[in-house]
Design a protein around this motif. Structure first.
Motif, PDB file in Angstrom:
ATOM      1  N   MET A   1     -43.908 -13.525  72.162  1.00  0.00           N
ATOM      2  CA  MET A   1     -43.300 -14.246  71.051  1.00  0.00           C
ATOM      3  C   MET A   1     -44.252 -14.333  69.865  1.00  0.00           C
ATOM      4  SD  MET A   1     -42.629 -18.124  72.168  1.00  0.00           S
ATOM      5  CE  MET A   1     -43.997 -19.250  72.215  1.00  0.00           C
ATOM      6  N   HIS A   2     -44.023 -15.308  68.987  1.00  0.00           N
ATOM      7  CA  HIS A   2     -44.701 -15.234  67.696  1.00  0.00           C
ATOM      8  C   HIS A   2     -46.195 -15.553  67.713  1.00  0.00           C
ATOM      9  CE1 HIS A   2     -42.935 -19.165  68.338  1.00  0.00           C
ATOM     10  NE2 HIS A   2     -43.727 -19.698  67.449  1.00  0.00           N
ATOM     11  N   ARG A   3     -46.732 -16.025  68.860  1.00  0.00           N
ATOM     12  CA  ARG A   3     -48.183 -16.257  68.896  1.00  0.00           C
ATOM     13  C   ARG A   3     -48.879 -15.316  69.876  1.00  0.00           C
ATOM     14  NH1 ARG A   3     -47.865 -20.442  65.451  1.00  0.00           N
ATOM     15  NH2 ARG A   3     -46.214 -21.919  65.908  1.00  0.00           N
ATOM     16  N   ASP A   4     -48.311 -14.132  70.061  1.00  0.00           N
ATOM     17  CA  ASP A   4     -48.842 -13.221  71.079  1.00  0.00           C
ATOM     18  C   ASP A   4     -49.363 -11.912  70.497  1.00  0.00           C
ATOM     19  OD1 ASP A   4     -48.343 -15.070  73.115  1.00  0.00           O
ATOM     20  OD2 ASP A   4     -46.219 -14.552  73.051  1.00  0.00           O
TER      21      ASP A   4
ATOM     22  N   GLY B   1     -51.048 -24.638  61.340  1.00  0.00           N
ATOM     23  CA  GLY B   1     -49.676 -25.121  61.244  1.00  0.00           C
ATOM     24  C   GLY B   1     -48.711 -24.241  62.014  1.00  0.00           C
ATOM     25  N   HIS B   2     -47.454 -24.676  62.038  1.00  0.00           N
ATOM     26  CA  HIS B   2     -46.443 -23.862  62.711  1.00  0.00           C
ATOM     27  C   HIS B   2     -46.425 -22.467  62.101  1.00  0.00           C
ATOM     28  CE1 HIS B   2     -42.821 -22.618  64.665  1.00  0.00           C
ATOM     29  NE2 HIS B   2     -42.269 -22.365  63.503  1.00  0.00           N
ATOM     30  N   ALA B   3     -46.399 -22.406  60.780  1.00  0.00           N
ATOM     31  CA  ALA B   3     -46.542 -21.137  60.055  1.00  0.00           C
ATOM     32  C   ALA B   3     -47.374 -21.439  58.822  1.00  0.00           C
ATOM     33  CB  ALA B   3     -45.176 -20.556  59.698  1.00  0.00           C
TER      34      ALA B   3
ATOM     35  N   ILE C   1     -36.941 -11.988  69.323  1.00  0.00           N
ATOM     36  CA  ILE C   1     -35.919 -12.483  68.417  1.00  0.00           C
ATOM     37  C   ILE C   1     -36.239 -13.938  68.091  1.00  0.00           C
ATOM     38  CG2 ILE C   1     -33.910 -11.007  68.735  1.00  0.00           C
ATOM     39  CD1 ILE C   1     -33.202 -12.695  71.181  1.00  0.00           C
ATOM     40  N   SER C   2     -35.952 -14.338  66.888  1.00  0.00           N
ATOM     41  CA  SER C   2     -36.378 -15.651  66.418  1.00  0.00           C
ATOM     42  C   SER C   2     -35.814 -16.788  67.265  1.00  0.00           C
ATOM     43  CB  SER C   2     -35.965 -15.823  64.959  1.00  0.00           C
ATOM     44  OG  SER C   2     -36.306 -17.107  64.522  1.00  0.00           O
ATOM     45  N   HIS C   3     -34.586 -16.651  67.725  1.00  0.00           N
ATOM     46  CA  HIS C   3     -33.974 -17.748  68.452  1.00  0.00           C
ATOM     47  C   HIS C   3     -34.691 -18.021  69.759  1.00  0.00           C
ATOM     48  CE1 HIS C   3     -31.046 -16.458  65.563  1.00  0.00           C
ATOM     49  NE2 HIS C   3     -30.583 -17.689  65.600  1.00  0.00           N
ATOM     50  N   LEU C   4     -35.051 -19.266  69.947  1.00  0.00           N
ATOM     51  CA  LEU C   4     -35.841 -19.638  71.119  1.00  0.00           C
ATOM     52  C   LEU C   4     -34.989 -20.399  72.117  1.00  0.00           C
ATOM     53  CD1 LEU C   4     -38.977 -20.775  69.135  1.00  0.00           C
ATOM     54  CD2 LEU C   4     -38.825 -18.797  70.610  1.00  0.00           C
ATOM     55  N   PRO C   5     -35.086 -20.072  73.398  1.00  0.00           N
ATOM     56  CA  PRO C   5     -35.911 -19.039  74.023  1.00  0.00           C
ATOM     57  C   PRO C   5     -35.056 -17.858  74.447  1.00  0.00           C
ATOM     58  CG  PRO C   5     -35.303 -20.672  75.653  1.00  0.00           C
ATOM     59  CD  PRO C   5     -34.470 -20.944  74.424  1.00  0.00           C
TER      60      PRO C   5
ATOM     61  N   GLY D   1     -42.594 -21.147  74.571  1.00  0.00           N
ATOM     62  CA  GLY D   1     -43.406 -22.275  74.121  1.00  0.00           C
ATOM     63  C   GLY D   1     -43.048 -23.571  74.830  1.00  0.00           C
ATOM     64  N   ASP D   2     -43.846 -24.594  74.591  1.00  0.00           N
ATOM     65  CA  ASP D   2     -43.573 -25.908  75.201  1.00  0.00           C
ATOM     66  C   ASP D   2     -42.225 -26.445  74.701  1.00  0.00           C
ATOM     67  OD1 ASP D   2     -45.820 -25.910  73.058  1.00  0.00           O
ATOM     68  OD2 ASP D   2     -44.730 -27.770  72.681  1.00  0.00           O
ATOM     69  N   GLY D   3     -41.997 -26.331  73.391  1.00  0.00           N
ATOM     70  CA  GLY D   3     -40.716 -26.805  72.849  1.00  0.00           C
ATOM     71  C   GLY D   3     -39.562 -26.003  73.424  1.00  0.00           C
ATOM     72  N   SER D   4     -39.743 -24.700  73.497  1.00  0.00           N
ATOM     73  CA  SER D   4     -38.696 -23.816  74.017  1.00  0.00           C
ATOM     74  C   SER D   4     -38.364 -24.138  75.464  1.00  0.00           C
ATOM     75  CB  SER D   4     -39.145 -22.365  73.916  1.00  0.00           C
ATOM     76  OG  SER D   4     -39.648 -22.092  72.641  1.00  0.00           O
ATOM     77  N   SER D   5     -39.316 -24.723  76.187  1.00  0.00           N
ATOM     78  CA  SER D   5     -39.077 -25.007  77.609  1.00  0.00           C
ATOM     79  C   SER D   5     -38.139 -26.200  77.804  1.00  0.00           C
ATOM     80  CB  SER D   5     -40.398 -25.238  78.352  1.00  0.00           C
ATOM     81  OG  SER D   5     -40.877 -26.544  78.134  1.00  0.00           O
TER      82      SER D   5
ATOM     83  N   ASN E   1     -48.311 -23.852  76.308  1.00  0.00           N
ATOM     84  CA  ASN E   1     -48.259 -25.256  75.917  1.00  0.00           C
ATOM     85  C   ASN E   1     -49.347 -25.534  74.893  1.00  0.00           C
ATOM     86  OD1 ASN E   1     -48.240 -27.971  75.588  1.00  0.00           O
ATOM     87  ND2 ASN E   1     -48.633 -28.483  77.735  1.00  0.00           N
ATOM     88  N   ASN E   2     -48.953 -25.450  73.622  1.00  0.00           N
ATOM     89  CA  ASN E   2     -49.926 -25.697  72.552  1.00  0.00           C
ATOM     90  C   ASN E   2     -49.720 -27.081  71.937  1.00  0.00           C
ATOM     91  OD1 ASN E   2     -47.636 -25.351  71.050  1.00  0.00           O
ATOM     92  ND2 ASN E   2     -48.304 -23.499  69.993  1.00  0.00           N
ATOM     93  N   GLN E   3     -49.139 -27.989  72.710  1.00  0.00           N
ATOM     94  CA  GLN E   3     -49.039 -29.419  72.375  1.00  0.00           C
ATOM     95  C   GLN E   3     -47.997 -29.763  71.309  1.00  0.00           C
ATOM     96  OE1 GLN E   3     -50.882 -30.998  74.522  1.00  0.00           O
ATOM     97  NE2 GLN E   3     -52.001 -29.159  75.102  1.00  0.00           N
ATOM     98  N   TYR E   4     -47.557 -28.773  70.538  1.00  0.00           N
ATOM     99  CA  TYR E   4     -46.599 -29.045  69.466  1.00  0.00           C
ATOM    100  C   TYR E   4     -45.487 -28.008  69.437  1.00  0.00           C
ATOM    101  CZ  TYR E   4     -49.409 -32.716  67.431  1.00  0.00           C
ATOM    102  OH  TYR E   4     -50.064 -33.888  67.239  1.00  0.00           O
ATOM    103  N   ALA E   5     -44.293 -28.466  69.081  1.00  0.00           N
ATOM    104  CA  ALA E   5     -43.201 -27.562  68.733  1.00  0.00           C
ATOM    105  C   ALA E   5     -42.866 -27.911  67.292  1.00  0.00           C
ATOM    106  CB  ALA E   5     -42.000 -27.776  69.636  1.00  0.00           C
TER     107      ALA E   5
HETATM  108  C1  LIG Z   1     -32.692 -21.913  68.763  1.00  0.00           C
HETATM  109  C2  LIG Z   1     -33.776 -22.154  67.756  1.00  0.00           C
HETATM  110  N1  LIG Z   1     -33.877 -23.354  67.162  1.00  0.00           N
HETATM  111  C3  LIG Z   1     -34.839 -23.577  66.239  1.00  0.00           C
HETATM  112  C4  LIG Z   1     -35.707 -22.571  65.888  1.00  0.00           C
HETATM  113  C5  LIG Z   1     -36.780 -22.811  64.832  1.00  0.00           C
HETATM  114  N2  LIG Z   1     -38.085 -22.810  65.464  1.00  0.00           N
HETATM  115  C6  LIG Z   1     -38.845 -21.702  65.468  1.00  0.00           C
HETATM  116  S1  LIG Z   1     -40.280 -21.918  66.315  1.00  0.00           S
HETATM  117  C7  LIG Z   1     -39.895 -23.533  66.651  1.00  0.00           C
HETATM  118  C8  LIG Z   1     -40.820 -24.384  67.450  1.00  0.00           C
HETATM  119  C9  LIG Z   1     -41.117 -23.750  68.759  1.00  0.00           C
HETATM  120  O1  LIG Z   1     -42.057 -24.514  69.451  1.00  0.00           O
HETATM  121  P1  LIG Z   1     -42.682 -23.988  70.787  1.00  0.00           P
HETATM  122  O2  LIG Z   1     -41.625 -23.488  71.690  1.00  0.00           O
HETATM  123  O3  LIG Z   1     -43.547 -25.068  71.309  1.00  0.00           O
HETATM  124  O4  LIG Z   1     -43.537 -22.719  70.324  1.00  0.00           O
HETATM  125  P2  LIG Z   1     -44.814 -22.702  69.327  1.00  0.00           P
HETATM  126  O5  LIG Z   1     -44.282 -22.377  67.960  1.00  0.00           O
HETATM  127  O6  LIG Z   1     -45.476 -24.013  69.394  1.00  0.00           O
HETATM  128  O7  LIG Z   1     -45.692 -21.610  69.833  1.00  0.00           O
HETATM  129  C10 LIG Z   1     -38.661 -23.871  66.124  1.00  0.00           C
HETATM  130  C11 LIG Z   1     -38.032 -25.197  66.227  1.00  0.00           C
HETATM  131  C12 LIG Z   1     -35.562 -21.316  66.545  1.00  0.00           C
HETATM  132  N3  LIG Z   1     -36.374 -20.292  66.282  1.00  0.00           N
HETATM  133  N4  LIG Z   1     -34.598 -21.139  67.473  1.00  0.00           N
END
Ligand SMILES: Cc1ncc(C[n+]2csc(CCOP(=O)(O)OP(=O)(O)O)c2C)c(N)n1
Ligand SMILES: [Mg+2]
Length: 321
Positions: free
Chosen positions: A64-67, A243-245, A114-118, A145-149, A174-178
């Motif tokens: 994904m985006h941090r790999d 930051g996130h980005a 793909i952008s949509h998580l997960p 990611g942690d948020g995606s989980s 798990n980088n502590q933040y989504a």
């Molecule tokens: C379904 C969906 N909802 C919202 C987003 C917007 N979004 C992109 S990354 C992100 C946070 C993801 O957090 P995490 O899974 O912890 O991954 P991290 O970015 O921390 O590596 C969000 C909300 C998305 N890409 N897909």
């Protein structure tokens, strides 16, 4: 699992290359020279390199985006990735996506992110089930990611993977933040690996700033998957150091927390570990870092001098033009 000195130097090389790529990307975007979004993986080097290094050539990976480090060590060149970031015709997506997204290359056994998580998780599961049906001893590693989980598809994927005994390894970074949401505000369990118990599969927690520890845990889980013993959930614990980005000033992250994690910077930790073991000296490590700087400078120049896509090709790759 003992690594040879040559393997250790390779790990150091890939981590350094990833870090230097990342630092250059961030600096260029801050100068306003970037095109798409820029997601820094700073702090994730031990995970994306350690896990990627454990893959066999014919395993498949869904990063994904941090790999960034996984793409690089899978054989996607820094030139092609910078070309992608700058929307060039010779970038991975041919100028379709100026991002770390859309960088799939099945010749390198990389599923495009793909952008949509997960949403890449069920895709990875499909590939894994395909290996089972064909009787091939291959495994799939999927990052999330942690948020995606906490999203539904994560749970549906784990459940089906467990029931089908699929050769799938899911690694949660798990980088502590989504984005701006800390872990404690989006899930009640303090440990993501504990979620595996709900699906009857092993859950393993590993120090995500220790590249050799990540490598060992992922190598074992992949071997288990290839043997037909089913999926594993791995939680690699680290910290998102920026930051996130690039647009995000991450004012919501306590600066003391960042300072604590800075003490455990994965690249520096590995350098110190290798030096302390005495098998390598700083001159040799500095040479590796220098080689990485040269490689990244070349990639940037190459991408800058590469053409944008020909507008006549706009419909190439479009499913229903
Ligand atoms: C379904 C969906 N909802 C919202 C987003 C917007 N979004 C992109 S990354 C992100 C946070 C993801 O957090 P995490 O899974 O912890 O991954 P991290 O970015 O921390 O590596 C969000 C909300 C998305 N890409 N897909
Ligand atoms: Mg996160």
């Amino acid at each position: 699992m003992m690594l040879t000195r040559a393997q250790q130097l390779e790990l150091f090389y890939w981590m350094s290359l990833t870090r230097i790529f990342d630092e250059n990307m961030v600096a260029l975007w801050k100068e306003g020279r970037g095109l798409g979004g820029a997601f820094s993986q700073r702090g994730h080097e031990a995970i994306n390199v350690g896990a990627g290094y454990a893959l066999a050539a014919d395993d498949v990976v869904a990063p994904m985006h941090r790999d960034l480090g996984t793409y690089l060590l899978r054989g996607m060149s820094a030139r092609r990735i910078f070309g992608n970031l700058w929307g060039r015709a010779n970038g991975v997506s041919g100028g379709r996506d100026a991002n770390l997204h859309g960088m799939g290359d099945l010749n390198l056994n990389i599923i495009g992110f793909i952008s949509h998580l997960p949403h890449s998780l069920p895709v990875a599961l499909g590939v894994a089930m395909n290996f089972t049906y064909r009787g091939e001893a291959r495994a799939v590693l999927a990052f999330t990611g942690d948020g995606s989980s906490s999203a539904g598809l994560f749970h549906e994927t784990l459940n089906l993977a467990a029931v089908c005994q699929a050769p799938l390894v899911i690694l949660v970074e798990n980088n502590q933040y989504a984005y701006s949401t800390p872990l404690s505000q989006q899930m009640k369990l303090p440990e993501i690996a504990a979620r595996a118990a709900g699906y009857g599969i092993p859950g393993v927690r590993v120090d995500g700033n220790d590249v050799e520890a990540v490598y060992a845990v992922v190598a074992e889980a992949l071997a288990r998957a290839r043997r037909g013993d089913g999926p594993t959930l791995i939680e690699a614990v680290t910290m998102r150091m920026l930051g996130h980005a690039i647009h995000d000033g991450f004012e919501y992250v306590p600066r003391e927390l960042l300072a604590e994690w800075e003490q455990r910077d994965p690249v520096r930790l590995y350098r110190e570990k290798l030096l302390a073991a005495g098998a390598v000296d700083s001159v040799e490590l500095d040479e590796i870092v220098h080689r990485c700087e040269v490689e990244i400078a070349d990639a940037i120049e190459f991408a800058e001098n590469s053409p944008l896509p020909d507008p006549a090709t706009i419909e190439v790759g479009v499913y229903a033009p």
